[in-house]
Design a protein around this motif. Structure first.
Motif: not given
Length: 156
Positions: A1-9, A20-32, A45-48
Motif C-alpha cells: 500500500m505504501f510501497k511507492n512512498d517508502l521507495y521515494k523516501i 533501497v529494496y533491502d531497506l524497505i524489506q527490513e522496515t516491513m519486517i520490523i513493522a510486522f 503511515k507515519t509510524w512505518i
C-alpha cells in the motif's frame, strides 16, 4: 500500500535499488514484528516511515558514506504518481532535489510536498521540533528558488 512512498523516501538516501529494496524489506519486517506497539492504527503511515528513516540512519552509520546517494549517480528517476497534483508546474523534480539538497533537507521536502505530512508530523518522524522542521523546509525552499533563479539568468 505504501510501497511507492517508502521507495521515494529510501531512494532519497541510498545509492542503488538493491539497498533501497533491502531497506524497505527490513522496515516491513520490523513493522510486522512490532505492530502491537502501534498505538493508533490511523498513524500507521507515519509510524512505518519513522521506522524506515531510523533504519536508513542505522545503515548509514554502519556502511558510512559509501551508501549515501551520490548526486552524480541519480539518473532518470521520476515521481510516478502525479494524480494528486493539480498543476504540472508545481511538480518538484526528484533529480533536482537530490542534486541540490542535503539528506535532511531532501527528506523534509519529500515528506512535506510528496507525502503531504505536516511540519508537526515530520517533526515526529525525524525527532525534531515542529519549528525546526518549518525553518529547515523554508531554507530548503529558498535554496531551490535561488538555484532556479540562477538557471533562469543563465538560460533565459
Amino acid at each position: 500500500m505504501f510501497k511507492n512512498d517508502l521507495y521515494k523516501i529510501a531512494k532519497a538516501r541510498l545509492k542503488n535499488d538493491d539497498d533501497v529494496y533491502d531497506l524497505i524489506q527490513e522496515t516491513m519486517i520490523i513493522a510486522f514484528k512490532s505492530i502491537k506497539k502501534l498505538e493508533n492504527p490511523l498513524c500507521f503511515k507515519t509510524w512505518i516511515i519513522k521506522i524506515l528513516i531510523s533504519k536508513s540512519n542505522s545503515m548509514y552509520r554502519k556502511k558510512g558514506n559509501s551508501n549515501v546517494i551520490s548526486f552524480d549517480e541519480v539518473e532518470n528517476y521520476k515521481l510516478n504518481d502525479y494524480s494528486n497534483i493539480e498543476h504540472a508546474e508545481v511538480i518538484l523534480d526528484f533529480n533536482f532535489i537530490c542534486k541540490n539538497l542535503n539528506h535532511e533537507d531532501r527528506t523534509i521536502i519529500l515528506l512535506y510536498y510528496s507525502e503531504r505530512f505536516t511540519d508537526k508530523e515530520i517533526g515526529e518522524i525525524l525527532n525534531m521540533k515542529e519549528n525546526t522542521v518549518k525553518t529547515k523546509r523554508t531554507r530548503a525552499k529558498q535554496k531551490i528558488k535561488n538555484i532556479m533563479k540562477k538557471g533562469d539568468q543563465i538560460y533565459g
